[in-house]
Design a protein around this motif. Structure first.
Motif, PDB file in Angstrom:
ATOM      1  N   LEU A   1       2.903  -3.558  -4.009  1.00 27.90           N
ATOM      2  CA  LEU A   1       3.001  -3.879  -5.883  1.00 27.90           C
ATOM      3  C   LEU A   1       1.348  -4.241  -5.963  1.00 27.90           C
ATOM      4  O   LEU A   1       0.965  -3.733  -6.716  1.00 27.90           O
ATOM      5  CB  LEU A   1       4.006  -4.929  -6.749  1.00 27.90           C
TER       6      LEU A   1
ATOM      7  N   LYS B   1       4.740   1.836  -4.575  1.00 31.23           N
ATOM      8  CA  LYS B   1       5.230   1.048  -6.397  1.00 31.23           C
ATOM      9  C   LYS B   1       7.001   1.035  -6.866  1.00 31.23           C
ATOM     10  O   LYS B   1       7.799  -0.186  -7.074  1.00 31.23           O
ATOM     11  CB  LYS B   1       4.435   1.023  -7.338  1.00 31.23           C
TER      12      LYS B   1
ATOM     13  N   VAL C   1       1.442  -2.861 -12.862  1.00 35.39           N
ATOM     14  CA  VAL C   1       2.061  -1.648 -12.294  1.00 35.39           C
ATOM     15  C   VAL C   1       2.498  -1.193 -13.634  1.00 35.39           C
ATOM     16  O   VAL C   1       1.596  -0.044 -14.116  1.00 35.39           O
ATOM     17  CB  VAL C   1       3.400  -2.006 -11.881  1.00 35.39           C
TER      18      VAL C   1
END
Length: 131
Positions: free
Chosen positions: A66, A75, A108
């Motif tokens: 990540l 991810k 993210v």
């Protein structure tokens, strides 16, 4: 079950440490993706399978993806694996929180989504790295 992943067989074969190692190798993104996919399938199994993954630091490898991967697909797979681990109960959720999952998922989520950078690994397109 005929459609169930062979979780016990993979664990019993002793290949999980090598799969974890491959999941960290960003020189070969297709292989890295497939390795992460194997790990997330193992994490979908019984609690014993998740505990085995934790002993092999899979949670830390996924959190590191990540932080470091430029590939949305990796991810996504890492988040899925972490979700499977967290799904094994309160203790696993706390373990992930203690290892920084929340901050890294937020990074993210806050990143700019660029559909040009998302590919489908099954269509043999070149994988594009995006920042």
């Amino acid at each position: 079950k005929p459609n169930s992943p062979p979780i016990k067989q993979v664990i019993d074969a002793g290949v999980v440490p090598r799969i974890v190692q491959l999941s960290k190798d960003n020189a070969f993104p297709h292989l890295q993706y497939e390795s992460v996919w194997v790990l997330l399938n193992i994490a979908s199994g019984p609690a014993e399978a998740t505990e085995y993954l934790i002993k092999h630091n899979v949670h830390n490898a996924m959190i590191e993806l990540l932080k470091t991967s430029n590939l949305y697909e990796l991810k996504e797979q890492a988040i899925w694996a972490l979700g499977n681990i967290a799904g094994d109960g309160k203790e696993m959720k706390h373990l992930l929180f203690d290892h920084g999952i929340l901050n890294n998922i937020l990074i993210v989520c806050r990143s700019i989504y660029d559909k040009q950078c998302v590919t489908n690994f099954t269509n043999n397109e070149e994988i594009k790295q995006c920042h």
